[in-house]
Scaffold this active site. Sequence first.
Site, PDB file in Angstrom:
ATOM      1  N   PHE A 148      55.426  27.563  79.317  1.00  0.00           N
ATOM      2  CA  PHE A 148      55.219  28.997  79.544  1.00  0.00           C
ATOM      3  C   PHE A 148      55.138  29.251  81.055  1.00  0.00           C
ATOM      4  CE2 PHE A 148      52.526  32.852  79.597  1.00  0.00           C
ATOM      5  CZ  PHE A 148      53.211  33.635  78.690  1.00  0.00           C
ATOM      6  N   LYS A 179      45.709  34.085  69.853  1.00  0.00           N
ATOM      7  CA  LYS A 179      46.928  33.868  69.068  1.00  0.00           C
ATOM      8  C   LYS A 179      46.512  33.478  67.643  1.00  0.00           C
ATOM      9  CE  LYS A 179      49.609  33.132  73.234  1.00  0.00           C
ATOM     10  NZ  LYS A 179      49.950  32.196  74.304  1.00  0.00           N
TER      11      LYS A 179
END
Length: 395
Positions: A111, A208
């Site tokens: 990421f 998440k």
Amino acid sequence: MTLPLKDRFALPEGVIYLDGNSLGPLPRGVDDRVSRMITDEWGAHLIKGWNVDDWMAQPIRVGNRISRIVGAADDSIALGDTLSIKVYQALAAALDMRPDRRVILSDSGNFPSDLYMAEGLIGLLGDSYELRIVAPDAVEDAMTPDVAVAMLTQVDYRTGRMHDMDAITQAAHAAGAVMLWDLAHSAGAVPVDLAGAGCEFAVGCTYKYLNGGPGAPAFIYVRPDLIDVARPALSGWLGHDAPFAFERSYRPATGIERMRVGTPPVMGLAALECALEVWVDVEMNDIRAASLHLSETFIAEVETRCPELRLVSPRNGSERGSQVSFAHEHGYAVMQALIARDVIGDFRAPDTMRFGFAPLYLDEDDVHRAVAILADVLGGRLWDRPVFRKTTRVT
Ligand SMILES: *Cc1c(COP(=O)(O)O)cnc(C)c1O
């Protein structure tokens, strides 16, 4: 307990939510818990809350709930800050453990924020440091003797590709490197055994698959034998051995408390602590089995009914986390059209549509209905309208 546990979540009627890999839905009870925290604790107790409501113990107490989900020992995880900050903190401590080496090894599937944080740290440390980025499948071979730290995200945010945590950790250790895993797309998605893997550091976020809510605090894990030698680069007062002695100089706390920085986000932690209750009733192996079944059903149906989509996730379930990605030239517009029909996934540039499968609140029927709507949107070119091309700040 048999999955799913739909009644534990407050999902809007009619919505098929395939974006729990980006922001988990609201677990029932969190709104009441936070509201009570605000009125009964903050409102009624004012500053006394730090002691009478034990706000100060929250970061480690909640860490111990997460430990069970990621296979860590008690008192080896601290909560606070955002994941980017925790990446920086772990990376700095890891580099400090290999002062004679200069390379941070990562992969091109990581990421961007993790890589940006590494660049920022290197900028401070001086130009002899290097961030070396290789292809995901070249990581093991890239463990050369100059690597100080291998910093990897286990599950790729775009493709769902999953690294073999044990094998890569062993390769890092064989090369004398420190291993740092980012569990952003692993915690609550796939079984993780940090103690078994033996990595030195791990970090992850809780908004998440752990459903802690937007901006929920992140976590950092340090292998128990290293906690008292890991040097905190972000030396805030709440990681001090005696914060309320207000000493002139920093002395790290013994134990994982040293990875705390400043005042904990008490309201966010209250929401997260309540959200984590569901994990007491489920086994990660059951979650994994259900997630593989849902993902495989989805892939098979999409490939039958939507031939214009191209699978960009590994086909083999054991190489995948809990999300499936398909590419389409007009992926952004297709996703907007899907969302307009209450099938919520998301999009990552340039052409990837992501679908996350969280078996806590999804079943096979949801998958069938989602694919039927996707087939409709594609077959009728329902996405081909200006309104679905309009870009927003967050995709
Ligand atoms: C989601 C995610 C982040 C986000 O970082 P924040 O600081 O919480 O915004 C960072 N790294 C990875 C690998 C992620 O998946």
